[in-house]
Design a protein around this motif. Structure first.
Motif, PDB file in Angstrom:
ATOM      1  N   THR A 127      12.996  -2.675  24.228  1.00 51.46           N
ATOM      2  CA  THR A 127      14.196  -3.497  24.117  1.00 51.46           C
ATOM      3  C   THR A 127      14.186  -4.178  22.759  1.00 51.46           C
ATOM      4  N   LEU A 128      15.320  -4.156  22.100  1.00 55.48           N
ATOM      5  CA  LEU A 128      15.498  -4.804  20.808  1.00 55.48           C
ATOM      6  C   LEU A 128      16.525  -5.911  20.981  1.00 55.48           C
ATOM      7  N   LYS A 129      16.106  -7.144  20.682  1.00 56.71           N
ATOM      8  CA  LYS A 129      17.005  -8.293  20.801  1.00 56.71           C
ATOM      9  C   LYS A 129      17.209  -8.945  19.446  1.00 56.71           C
ATOM     10  N   LYS A 130      18.428  -9.399  19.234  1.00 53.03           N
ATOM     11  CA  LYS A 130      18.762 -10.128  18.013  1.00 53.03           C
ATOM     12  C   LYS A 130      18.114 -11.505  18.048  1.00 53.03           C
ATOM     13  N   SER A 131      18.121 -12.194  16.925  1.00 51.92           N
ATOM     14  CA  SER A 131      17.481 -13.513  16.838  1.00 51.92           C
ATOM     15  C   SER A 131      18.121 -14.526  17.779  1.00 51.92           C
ATOM     16  N   ASN A 132      19.379 -14.325  18.171  1.00 46.15           N
ATOM     17  CA  ASN A 132      20.032 -15.244  19.109  1.00 46.15           C
ATOM     18  C   ASN A 132      19.756 -14.881  20.567  1.00 46.15           C
ATOM     19  N   GLY A 133      18.941 -13.845  20.802  1.00 45.68           N
ATOM     20  CA  GLY A 133      18.545 -13.461  22.151  1.00 45.68           C
ATOM     21  C   GLY A 133      19.415 -12.394  22.795  1.00 45.68           C
ATOM     22  N   THR A 134      20.517 -12.016  22.170  1.00 47.66           N
ATOM     23  CA  THR A 134      21.361 -10.977  22.762  1.00 47.66           C
ATOM     24  C   THR A 134      20.727  -9.605  22.533  1.00 47.66           C
ATOM     25  N   LYS A 135      20.883  -8.737  23.526  1.00 54.67           N
ATOM     26  CA  LYS A 135      20.293  -7.404  23.448  1.00 54.67           C
ATOM     27  C   LYS A 135      21.083  -6.542  22.470  1.00 54.67           C
ATOM     28  N   ALA A 136      20.383  -5.974  21.503  1.00 55.68           N
ATOM     29  CA  ALA A 136      20.994  -5.052  20.557  1.00 55.68           C
ATOM     30  C   ALA A 136      20.928  -3.626  21.089  1.00 55.68           C
ATOM     31  N   ASP A 137      19.812  -3.295  21.782  1.00 52.59           N
ATOM     32  CA  ASP A 137      19.629  -1.932  22.278  1.00 52.59           C
ATOM     33  C   ASP A 137      18.426  -1.889  23.209  1.00 52.59           C
ATOM     34  N   SER A 138      18.379  -0.850  24.029  1.00 52.77           N
ATOM     35  CA  SER A 138      17.181  -0.553  24.813  1.00 52.77           C
ATOM     36  C   SER A 138      17.087   0.953  24.982  1.00 52.77           C
TER      37      SER A 138
END
Length: 151
Positions: A127-138
Motif C-alpha cells: 500500500t502506498l499512502k500520500k503524506s496526508n494519509g490518503t491511499k495513492a495505490d495498493s
C-alpha cells in the motif's frame, strides 16, 4: 429507406452523457504515482544477507507530467511494516526502486535499511499512502509460481 443519422446522434449523445471532457492541458497533466512492480521473492535461498534482502524490492512509477515530492509518503505491507519517504522527488515519467536491505540512496534507488525481509514469498499487499494519509495505490499478490508482480 429511413435515415440512421438521428439514431447515430442519439448513440453518440448517450455515450458522452456523464463523461467529463478535460482541456488538453488537464489531460496532459493527468497520470499518477503508483505501485509498478513488487519483486517479493529474492533470487536464490533466503539467507538474510544484505544482497538477499536487497533482492526484494518495490518499484513506484510517476506517470504525471511533473515531478512529485514523496516526502512523508508511506509504503507498507499487510503486516504494517512501513517505509516513510524522506526528502525525495520522483521525476516525471521516472521510476524509483525501494530495496529492503541497506545501501546508499541514489536518484533511482532507495533503501529501507532493514535486517529482515518485508515481502512474504506467497502473498501480501503493498500500500502506498500520500503524506496526508490518503491511499495513492495498493497492489496484492497471491502466488508462489513467480517471484514478482506487475501492478
Amino acid at each position: 429507406m429511413r435515415s440512421s443519422r438521428p439514431l447515430a446522434a442519439a448513440v453518440v449523445a448517450t455515450a458522452f452523457a456523464g463523461a467529463v471532457l478535460l482541456p488538453a492541458q488537464a489531460q496532459a497533466a493527468s497520470g499518477s504515482v503508483h505501485l509498478y512492480k513488487i519483486y517479493y521473492d529474492s533470487p536464490g535461498k533466503d539467507t538474510g544477507s544484505n544482497a538477499s534482502l536487497n533482492g526484494e524490492y518495490v518499484q513506484i512509477k510517476n506517470t504525471t507530467s511533473k515531478g512529485v515530492s514523496l516526502k512523508g509518503w508511506v509504503l507498507s505491507d499487510a503486516s504494517n511494516h512501513k517505509y516513510t519517504f524522506g526528502t525525495y522527488t520522483l521525476g516525471k515519467g521516472k521510476t524509483v526502486t525501494i530495496r529492503t536491505g541497506t545501501g546508499k540512496n541514489t536518484a533511482t534507488t532507495l533503501y529501507q535499511n532493514r535486517g529482515a525481509y518485508v515481502w512474504n514469498n506467497d502473498k501480501d499487499t503493498a500500500t502506498l499512502k500520500k503524506s496526508n494519509g490518503t491511499k495513492a495505490d495498493s497492489c496484492s499478490y497471491n502466488s508462489t509460481k513467480v517471484d514478482y508482480k506487475m501492478c
